[in-house]
Design an enzyme around this catalytic site. Structure first.
Site, short mmCIF file in Angstrom:
data_model
loop_
_atom_site.label_atom_id
_atom_site.label_comp_id
_atom_site.label_asym_id
_atom_site.label_seq_id
_atom_site.Cartn_x
_atom_site.Cartn_y
_atom_site.Cartn_z
N ARG A 313 -41.77 0.29 62.89
CA ARG A 313 -40.57 0.78 63.56
C ARG A 313 -40.67 0.45 65.05
NH1 ARG A 313 -42.45 4.78 60.07
NH2 ARG A 313 -41.00 5.35 58.39
N LYS A 338 -44.30 8.38 61.49
CA LYS A 338 -43.42 9.39 60.92
C LYS A 338 -44.23 10.35 60.07
CE LYS A 338 -38.86 9.72 58.78
NZ LYS A 338 -37.76 8.97 58.15
N HIS A 444 -34.20 -2.49 64.17
CA HIS A 444 -34.70 -1.94 62.91
C HIS A 444 -34.46 -2.90 61.74
CE1 HIS A 444 -36.43 1.51 60.88
NE2 HIS A 444 -35.52 1.41 59.92
N ARG A 447 -37.52 -4.63 60.36
CA ARG A 447 -38.31 -3.88 59.39
C ARG A 447 -37.73 -4.04 57.99
NH1 ARG A 447 -41.71 0.71 58.81
NH2 ARG A 447 -40.98 2.27 57.31
N HIS A 470 -44.10 4.58 53.58
CA HIS A 470 -43.21 5.47 52.83
C HIS A 470 -44.03 6.45 52.00
CE1 HIS A 470 -39.71 2.34 52.99
NE2 HIS A 470 -39.82 3.06 54.10
N TYR A 479 -35.00 -1.60 48.66
CA TYR A 479 -34.97 -3.01 49.05
C TYR A 479 -34.80 -3.93 47.85
CZ TYR A 479 -36.56 -1.17 53.50
OH TYR A 479 -36.66 -0.46 54.67
#
Length: 497
Positions: A313, A338, A444, A447, A470, A479
């Site tokens: 990110r 995150k 972004h 990414r 994730h 995706y």
């Protein structure tokens, strides 16, 4: 605040010394050069608010009415209200030589600053307007209560009358009115104790401020579950915010009542959370990514190339420390990402040489700061106490640092912070326009393209999940819907004709 209202310019001032004479007054008062245009703008907006009236006839009552209207906008902070107040008071007292009626705040103790005078709250401004003027200002709009919106009596939500309180010998502040300065400090203290990110802190404070302003600045402890419902309903129906925005506002209010006020106002599970739709990520092709990168240069090119080559990110890339770059193992350590998780991402071989050259120039800047004793850098949590030399060590320096010093909003220390995300966003936007792309390409997007292109190349989805950080594989599976070979690799029947 709407742009049209903010950009109103008053007619030509009859005073030949405007604005040069006013600028001299501001400089004599110690105003910073970058704030002078804003002070001039506040004066122009003030007189545009009262067209057709002589400027010498305007005074304290009109100033407080103008400030109250300005403060009613959610995007205006207390510091902007104070800036406008100082600009107008300097205009009258120093530039025009017209004395203003003094503000009737509670007196401060000798030699001690009064916080409400230095940074007045919205309720203080409203009280001054009620004392000095009977004009129809936007305070009346703020008094429009939830009960009126819902078609129910609003008697219980009416703001108490200030004059009645004073006549009864009570405090000038209406009973039940929120002292925003105190509430804001309490909210920030709890957020920092819970180790929330600074961006989350800003967001929660803004939502709580909107919530209290929506209910005419009543104390949140006096509000109930129906008031929260009314505010969320207002966001959905009148403000028409996105579902994620409405849920963010609800999270802020849940935190306010559970962590700060510690009051049970009902089961938050009954509050209707907005339904979130399904949105596909914006993924660029390899040719589009190359077209954007070719139109970037220097630092911006290196950062964006790392974003595409690692899947980080933007905030993760800009927060990299020198010690996080591991050239021998060809990897980068992403720390405190995150949900406060660490992970490894690959260091592209094509970025190793440019990154070494960049670090060499970065070290020259570090040595220059060290000579001026300005080489301190922020370190997380209590590491500065455990390792006193860490904030001054080369390994803890930001890889992509700002070219200017800035003040830490939490500690107040003046030092170099990492590069602002907006600079990368603007650079990418300029490159996208130069490339003539029509997709909504943002930083972004690198990414998203990183993950999609890995899946197209046959990479295992679990590996992509680990590289992206994730928590659930379902997040990574989005995706698979944007692969160039079609969703799930299905061949369209039209291509078989």
């Amino acid at each position: 605040m709407p742009r049209d209202e903010f950009c109103v310019v008053s007619p030509t001032d009859p005073d030949p010394q405007w604005p040069d004479g006013y600028v001299a007054v501001l400089r004599e008062a110690g105003a910073q050069e970058k704030t002078i245009p804003y002070c001039i703008g506040w004066v122009r907006r003030f007189f545009a608010r009262f067209p057709g009236r002589q400027r010498r006839d305007l005074g304290r009552a009109e100033i407080e009415a103008f400030l109250s209207e300005t403060a009613a906008h959610p995007g205006v902070g207390n510091w902007q209200i104070q800036q406008a107040r100082d600009a107008l008071e300097l205009y009258y007292a120093k530039f025009r030589g017209i004395s203003l009626e003094p503000r009737k705040f509670m007196p401060a103790r000798p030699h001690e600053p009064n916080p409400s005078v230095l940074l007045p709250t919205r309720s203080d401004i409203q009280n001054d307007v009620l004392r000095y003027t009977n004009q129809d200002v936007s305070v009346k709009r703020e008094k429009t209560q939830v009960g009126e919106r819902e078609g129910t009596p609003n008697a219980e939500l009416q703001t108490p009358n200030v004059e009645a309180e004073k006549a009864a010998g009570g405090d000038a502040r209406p009973v039940g009115t929120c002292n925003w300065k105190v509430l804001e400090e309490r909210l920030k203290d709890v957020l920092r104790t819970e180790h929330y990110a600074y961006a989350t802190e800003q967001s929660y404070v803004a939502w709580v401020r909107r919530y209290v302003a929506f209910h005419a600045w009543r104390k949140p402890s006096t509000l109930e579950a129906k008031h929260v419902h009314a505010f969320l309903k207002h966001l959905a129906k009148e403000a028409q915010v996105a579902s994620s925005t409405q849920n963010q506002a609800l999270n802020a209010l849940v935190f306010l009542y559970k962590k700060v006020i510690k009051k049970e106002i009902g089961d938050f599970g009954d509050f209707p959370r907005a339904r979130r739709g399904f949105r596909l990520p914006v993924v660029a092709s390899r040719e589009e990514v190359k077209a954007v990168l070719d139109r970037l240069s220097g630092r911006d090119h290196l950062i964006c190339h790392l974003l595409y080559g690692t899947g980080m990110r933007v905030s993760e890339c800009l927060r990299l420390r020198v010690q996080d770059i591991q050239f021998d193992q060809h990897r980068i350590v992403v720390r405190g990402a995150k949900n406060d998780k660490d992970r490894y991402v690959p260091l592209p071989r094509s970025d190793e040489r440019p990154l070494r050259e960049w670090l060499a120039r970065r070290q020259d800047l570090y040595e220059s700061d060290k000579a001026k004793n300005m080489h301190e850098v922020e370190v997380p949590y209590a590491l500065a106490r455990k390792y006193p030399n860490a904030p001054f060590a080369w390994g803890w320096q930001y890889v992509f640092t700002s070219y200017e010093y800035s003040t830490d909003p939490r500690s107040g220390h003046v030092r170099r912070h990492h590069l602002d995300e907006q600079q990368i966003q603007r650079a990418v936007q300029g490159a996208v326009r130069a490339a003539g792309l029509t997709i909504r390409f943002t930083p972004h997007c690198f990414r998203h393209s990183f993950a999609t292109h890995l899946l197209e190349a046959g990479q295992d989805i679990r590996t992509v999940q680990a590289l992206l950080g994730h928590a659930k594989v379902e997040t990574t599976m989005i995706y698979t819907h944007v692969l160039n070979k079609g969703p799930l690799g299905v061949v369209s029947p039209a291509d078989t004709l």
